[in-house]
Design a protein around this motif. Structure first.
Motif, PDB file in Angstrom:
ATOM      1  N   ASP A  58       0.963  -1.415   0.426  1.00 39.10           N
ATOM      2  CA  ASP A  58      -0.308   0.445   0.166  1.00 39.10           C
ATOM      3  C   ASP A  58       0.914   1.158  -0.167  1.00 39.10           C
ATOM      4  OD1 ASP A  58      -2.238   2.285  -0.047  1.00 39.10           O
ATOM      5  OD2 ASP A  58      -2.822   1.170   2.044  1.00 39.10           O
ATOM      6  N   THR A  59       1.121   1.831  -0.983  1.00 41.44           N
ATOM      7  CA  THR A  59       1.997   3.214  -1.377  1.00 41.44           C
ATOM      8  C   THR A  59       1.245   4.760  -1.016  1.00 41.44           C
ATOM      9  OG1 THR A  59       0.805   3.034  -3.860  1.00 41.44           O
ATOM     10  CG2 THR A  59       3.443   1.887  -2.922  1.00 41.44           C
ATOM     11  N   GLU A  60       0.222   3.990  -0.658  1.00 46.33           N
ATOM     12  CA  GLU A  60      -1.227   5.541   0.114  1.00 46.33           C
ATOM     13  C   GLU A  60      -0.545   5.696   1.395  1.00 46.33           C
ATOM     14  OE1 GLU A  60      -2.185   7.540  -2.667  1.00 46.33           O
ATOM     15  OE2 GLU A  60      -1.499   6.047  -3.855  1.00 46.33           O
ATOM     16  N   LYS A  61      -0.247   4.764   1.689  1.00 47.90           N
ATOM     17  CA  LYS A  61       0.557   4.830   3.386  1.00 47.90           C
ATOM     18  C   LYS A  61       1.182   5.697   3.148  1.00 47.90           C
ATOM     19  CE  LYS A  61      -3.536   2.655   4.724  1.00 47.90           C
ATOM     20  NZ  LYS A  61      -4.307   3.331   4.677  1.00 47.90           N
ATOM     21  N   ALA A  62       1.518   6.319   4.562  1.00 50.82           N
ATOM     22  CA  ALA A  62       3.088   6.602   5.104  1.00 50.82           C
ATOM     23  C   ALA A  62       3.764   5.785   5.077  1.00 50.82           C
ATOM     24  CB  ALA A  62       3.012   7.665   6.849  1.00 50.82           C
ATOM     25  N   ASP A  63       5.890   5.868   4.914  1.00 49.91           N
ATOM     26  CA  ASP A  63       6.638   5.038   4.321  1.00 49.91           C
ATOM     27  C   ASP A  63       6.451   4.455   5.611  1.00 49.91           C
ATOM     28  OD1 ASP A  63       6.033   5.324   1.288  1.00 49.91           O
ATOM     29  OD2 ASP A  63       8.041   7.317   1.612  1.00 49.91           O
ATOM     30  N   GLY A  64       6.767   5.596   6.857  1.00 46.71           N
ATOM     31  CA  GLY A  64       7.317   5.320   7.791  1.00 46.71           C
ATOM     32  C   GLY A  64       8.766   4.706   7.729  1.00 46.71           C
TER      33      GLY A  64
END
Length: 82
Positions: free
Chosen positions: A33-39
């Motif tokens: 899921d590239t829509e979430k923050a990378d972390g």
């Protein structure tokens, strides 16, 4: 002793996820899921001090370690999930 990979052998979270999927013989698509923050992309560790004290210690590769962990988990699934 629990160790991280050395600085020269950094492994991304994506690489670990794909290695787990391979060890589990997962044949589907692994979706990130590239829509979430990378972390945190990586956490660098240094094993120089340990290597100085145990110069002949043979490290297990990340892929071997993941495969051994998955094999153990699958063999003990009924007891570890309770």
């Amino acid at each position: 002793i629990t160790l991280s990979v050395g600085e020269e052998d950094e492994v991304s979270i994506k690489d670990v996820a794909l290695s787990v999927a391979k060890a589990m013989k997962f044949e589907g698509e692994v979706i990130f899921d590239t829509e979430k923050a990378d972390g945190q992309f990586k956490k660098t560790a240094c094993n120089k001090k340990l290597r100085r004290y145990l110069p002949d210690y043979k490290f297990t590769t990340i892929d071997e370690g993941i495969q051994m962990s998955v094999d153990w988990f699958l063999a003990n699934y009924e007891t570890v999930r309770k």
